[in-house]
Design a protein around this motif. Structure first.
Motif, PDB file in Angstrom:
ATOM      1  N   THR A  25       0.852  -1.193   0.000  1.00  0.00           N
ATOM      2  CA  THR A  25       0.000   0.000   0.000  1.00  0.00           C
ATOM      3  C   THR A  25       0.890   1.246   0.000  1.00  0.00           C
ATOM      4  OG1 THR A  25      -0.006  -0.016   2.404  1.00  0.00           O
ATOM      5  CG2 THR A  25      -1.863  -1.118   1.303  1.00  0.00           C
ATOM      6  N   ALA A  26       0.273   2.374  -0.361  1.00  0.00           N
ATOM      7  CA  ALA A  26       1.001   3.649  -0.326  1.00  0.00           C
ATOM      8  C   ALA A  26       1.505   3.925   1.087  1.00  0.00           C
ATOM      9  CB  ALA A  26       0.097   4.778  -0.804  1.00  0.00           C
ATOM     10  N   LYS A  27       0.720   3.495   2.089  1.00  0.00           N
ATOM     11  CA  LYS A  27       1.122   3.734   3.482  1.00  0.00           C
ATOM     12  C   LYS A  27       2.420   2.990   3.807  1.00  0.00           C
ATOM     13  CE  LYS A  27      -0.338   3.211   8.266  1.00  0.00           C
ATOM     14  NZ  LYS A  27      -1.312   2.673   9.208  1.00  0.00           N
ATOM     15  N   LEU A  28       2.499   1.720   3.411  1.00  0.00           N
ATOM     16  CA  LEU A  28       3.719   0.953   3.695  1.00  0.00           C
ATOM     17  C   LEU A  28       4.891   1.488   2.879  1.00  0.00           C
ATOM     18  CD1 LEU A  28       5.304  -1.331   5.011  1.00  0.00           C
ATOM     19  CD2 LEU A  28       4.402  -2.904   3.268  1.00  0.00           C
ATOM     20  N   SER A  29       4.647   1.774   1.607  1.00  0.00           N
ATOM     21  CA  SER A  29       5.737   2.293   0.765  1.00  0.00           C
ATOM     22  C   SER A  29       6.289   3.593   1.331  1.00  0.00           C
ATOM     23  CB  SER A  29       5.241   2.540  -0.664  1.00  0.00           C
ATOM     24  OG  SER A  29       4.898   1.327  -1.255  1.00  0.00           O
ATOM     25  N   SER A  30       5.411   4.485   1.738  1.00  0.00           N
ATOM     26  CA  SER A  30       5.938   5.763   2.241  1.00  0.00           C
ATOM     27  C   SER A  30       6.584   5.597   3.612  1.00  0.00           C
ATOM     28  CB  SER A  30       4.903   6.881   2.213  1.00  0.00           C
ATOM     29  OG  SER A  30       3.708   6.449   2.761  1.00  0.00           O
ATOM     30  N   ALA A  31       6.088   4.628   4.420  1.00  0.00           N
ATOM     31  CA  ALA A  31       6.746   4.375   5.711  1.00  0.00           C
ATOM     32  C   ALA A  31       8.157   3.822   5.494  1.00  0.00           C
ATOM     33  CB  ALA A  31       5.908   3.403   6.543  1.00  0.00           C
ATOM     34  N   TRP A  38       3.348  -8.496  -0.193  1.00  0.00           N
ATOM     35  CA  TRP A  38       3.297  -7.087   0.216  1.00  0.00           C
ATOM     36  C   TRP A  38       1.904  -6.687   0.697  1.00  0.00           C
ATOM     37  CZ3 TRP A  38       7.642  -4.797   1.277  1.00  0.00           C
ATOM     38  CH2 TRP A  38       8.813  -5.203   0.625  1.00  0.00           C
ATOM     39  N   ASP A  39       0.876  -7.403   0.227  1.00  0.00           N
ATOM     40  CA  ASP A  39      -0.486  -7.137   0.748  1.00  0.00           C
ATOM     41  C   ASP A  39      -0.521  -7.427   2.248  1.00  0.00           C
ATOM     42  OD1 ASP A  39      -1.312  -6.634  -1.850  1.00  0.00           O
ATOM     43  OD2 ASP A  39      -2.246  -8.603  -2.120  1.00  0.00           O
ATOM     44  N   GLN A  40       0.051  -8.597   2.616  1.00  0.00           N
ATOM     45  CA  GLN A  40       0.023  -8.999   4.020  1.00  0.00           C
ATOM     46  C   GLN A  40       0.922  -8.092   4.867  1.00  0.00           C
ATOM     47  OE1 GLN A  40      -1.989 -11.424   5.411  1.00  0.00           O
ATOM     48  NE2 GLN A  40      -1.256 -10.507   7.329  1.00  0.00           N
ATOM     49  N   ALA A  41       2.087  -7.753   4.334  1.00  0.00           N
ATOM     50  CA  ALA A  41       2.972  -6.844   5.082  1.00  0.00           C
ATOM     51  C   ALA A  41       2.260  -5.514   5.342  1.00  0.00           C
ATOM     52  CB  ALA A  41       4.270  -6.627   4.306  1.00  0.00           C
ATOM     53  N   SER A  42       1.518  -5.046   4.345  1.00  0.00           N
ATOM     54  CA  SER A  42       0.764  -3.792   4.508  1.00  0.00           C
ATOM     55  C   SER A  42      -0.266  -3.930   5.609  1.00  0.00           C
ATOM     56  CB  SER A  42       0.081  -3.410   3.191  1.00  0.00           C
ATOM     57  OG  SER A  42       1.030  -3.265   2.155  1.00  0.00           O
ATOM     58  N   LYS A  43      -0.946  -5.083   5.653  1.00  0.00           N
ATOM     59  CA  LYS A  43      -1.927  -5.338   6.725  1.00  0.00           C
ATOM     60  C   LYS A  43      -1.229  -5.389   8.080  1.00  0.00           C
ATOM     61  CE  LYS A  43      -5.210  -8.093   4.106  1.00  0.00           C
ATOM     62  NZ  LYS A  43      -5.436  -9.471   3.694  1.00  0.00           N
TER      63      LYS A  43
END
Ligand code: MN
Length: 200
Positions: free
Chosen positions: A98-104, A192-197
């Motif tokens: 997600t954009a949230k994980l990428s930006s984090a 990456w879906d799960q990592a985002s979760k």
């Protein structure tokens, strides 16, 4: 109710050619099952733990009876870590951060490439058996840590976002002594879906 081995969330060969089918079969059916069997045996000896969740057993390890704490640490950790591991992998090319994980990741490491380099360095620096993790602290700061054996960052108050098993049983059949090559190829099957979760 004793703990039970859940089926993999995909076929044994779903991560080919990056993680091979035979490794997945042995790793899931034999290694993961053994952690569960030994964990259940420990809980039989300390029945006051029978109502605890797996996450509580790992996160509140220090509150478990000393007589079984070592077994809970190794085999409760082993069960938690492998449940987590199967779910942070997925067939190549099927997931996206997600954009949230990428930006984090960008904010905490500078770039995805820098994060991957730090994560691989941590995984390579683990002497013997263990794990490398991307974790979030209570303030949401992301860092990379490594744990020995089946130790888990939850025990130190950190929340795992991503984790890689660097025990030889995780890669030896396909990569032999080449842990670095396993780690490089492993990025292909990160979920990456799960990592985002997991980041929340
Ligand atoms: Mn393992």
């Amino acid at each position: 109710m004793p703990f039970e081995l859940a089926p993999l969330p995909y076929a044994y060969n779903a991560l080919e050619p990056f993680v091979d089918e035979r490794t997945m079969q042995i790793h899931h059916d034999k290694h993961h099952q053994a952690y569960i069997t030994n964990l259940n045996a420990a809980i039989e000896k300390a029945p006051e733990l029978a109502t605890w969740s797996l996450t509580d057993l790992v996160a509140k390890l220090g509150q478990t009876p000393e007589s079984v704490r070592g077994v809970i640490r190794n085999h409760g950790g082993g069960h938690w870590n492998h449940d987590f591991f199967w779910n942070v992998m997925a067939p190549a090319g099927t997931t996206k951060a997600t954009a949230k994980l990428s930006s984090a990741i960008d904010a905490n490491f500078g770039s995805l490439d820098n994060f991957k380099a730090e994560f691989e360095k941590s995984a390579m620096g683990r002497f013997g058996s263990g794990w490398a993790w991307l974790v979030s602290d209570s303030a949401g700061k992301l860092t990379v840590v490594s744990t020995a054996n089946q130790d888990n960052p939850l025990t130190d108050g950190l929340t795992p976002v991503l984790g890689v098993d660097v025990w030889e049983h995780a890669y030896y059949l396909k990569y032999q002594n080449l842990r670095a090559e396993y780690l490089k190829q492993w990025w292909n099957v990160v979920n990456w879906d799960q990592a985002s979760k997991n980041l929340g």
